[in-house]
Design a protein around this motif. Structure first.
Motif, PDB file in Angstrom:
ATOM      1  N   ASP A 120     -21.302  -0.580  35.351  1.00 42.01           N
ATOM      2  CA  ASP A 120     -20.046  -0.199  36.196  1.00 42.01           C
ATOM      3  C   ASP A 120     -20.783  -1.150  37.844  1.00 42.01           C
ATOM      4  O   ASP A 120     -19.820  -1.847  37.943  1.00 42.01           O
ATOM      5  N   ASP A 121     -21.778  -1.287  37.755  1.00 40.61           N
ATOM      6  CA  ASP A 121     -22.744  -1.724  39.192  1.00 40.61           C
ATOM      7  C   ASP A 121     -22.273  -3.508  38.378  1.00 40.61           C
ATOM      8  O   ASP A 121     -21.762  -4.263  39.421  1.00 40.61           O
ATOM      9  N   ASN A 151     -18.862  -4.479  39.653  1.00 41.42           N
ATOM     10  CA  ASN A 151     -18.449  -4.367  41.163  1.00 41.42           C
ATOM     11  C   ASN A 151     -18.554  -5.209  41.612  1.00 41.42           C
ATOM     12  O   ASN A 151     -18.303  -5.434  42.315  1.00 41.42           O
ATOM     13  N   TYR A 198      -8.187  -7.243  41.031  1.00 43.15           N
ATOM     14  CA  TYR A 198      -8.787  -6.417  42.004  1.00 43.15           C
ATOM     15  C   TYR A 198      -8.985  -7.196  43.399  1.00 43.15           C
ATOM     16  O   TYR A 198      -7.855  -6.565  44.791  1.00 43.15           O
TER      17      TYR A 198
END
Length: 276
Positions: free
Chosen positions: A192-193, A196, A272
């Motif tokens: 997840d990092d 991101n 995004y």
């Protein structure tokens, strides 16, 4: 014409300006199995790859990946040198390496004063900055040539200004920092990092931030080598990569990882942007 004259003439014809030779020792060898048994001498040289972008250009891949894969250039360079040897009437063995090399390339190039090592770990050349690849020509014939005039380097160390470490999106220069963002974009499995940081970055492959903020690159010159000024693809989309013919895709620097990894990064960034 002797070996030195031939090599100098060849490098000049290829617009390779920075090179220096030495006898091969164990000091810089990191992969002995890659070094031919006959190799006795090595000439390290600088391959500049940057072509300045226009203000209107959009780019979402690292600068080194805008042109075709530089391994193609190195392979063709070795073939052309082999032809030059045959045409000269001389007889000696040669092989050119870059990246998949028997040597610690940066340490070898630094020892031969082709540049110095920056805080970001990259070799920085006085003319082309860090936008360079390092190549090595190994031969069984003695080569003792040097393209640099005295003094060998105007500057031999980094400014240590800290701009690269402050700008790094992964904070990989700090204690406890994560891995380089370029490495993150190349991972098959991400957490997840990783997701991101990928979705918010402007590059879907690689990272140039530490080079872009480096004051040593402020006046770095463009490459004079034609290969890196042709067949350039600065901006890609997931749809473009999905539909790109395999033959064309295989010539790009990111092809070794396959399409799926690159498409994943692109879709993360495209999704995004849509949410903003």
């Amino acid at each position: 014409m002797d070996v030195n004259e031939l090599t100098e003439a060849f490098f000049k014809s290829e617009f390779i300006e920075f090179y220096r030779s030495c006898e091969i020792t164990s000091d810089f060898i990191i992969s002995p199995r890659r070094l031919p048994e006959w190799a006795k001498y090595v000439t390290a040289f600088i391959i500049p790859y940057r072509e300045k972008e226009k203000l209107s250009d959009r780019r979402n891949v690292s600068l080194y990946a805008v042109s075709r894969d530089y391994h193609l250039y190195v392979s063709a360079l070795s073939d052309r040198f082999e032809t030059a040897i045959k045409n000269s009437g001389l007889s000696f063995k040669q092989k050119i390496f870059a990246d998949t090399s028997p040597f610690n390339e940066r340490a070898l190039a630094r020892s031969l004063e082709l540049g110095f090592i920056g805080k970001n770990g990259l070799l920085i050349n006085e003319k082309y900055g860090s936008f360079i690849f390092i190549g090595e020509l190994v031969t069984d014939a003695q080569i003792s040539i040097c393209s640099l005039s005295e003094p060998k380097l105007r500057r031999k160390s980094c400014f240590d200004c800290g701009k690269c470490s402050k700008a790094c999106p992964a904070k990989c220069f700090s204690e406890g920092g994560s891995e380089c963002f370029s490495a993150v974009t190349q991972k098959k499995k991400i957490n997840d990092d990783d997701k991101n940081i990928i979705e918010k970055h402007y590059l879907a492959w690689g990272c140039d931030i530490c080079q872009e903020v480096c004051p040593h690159n402020a006046s770095a010159e463009d490459t004079p080598i034609k290969f890196f000024r042709e067949s350039r693809i600065s901006f890609i989309t997931s749809e473009m990569i999905e539909n790109m013919p395999d033959g064309i895709f295989s010539e790009r620097s990111y092809s070794w990882r396959g399409k799926d990894t690159l498409i994943r990064n692109l879709k993360l960034q495209e999704d995004y942007i849509k949410k903003q």
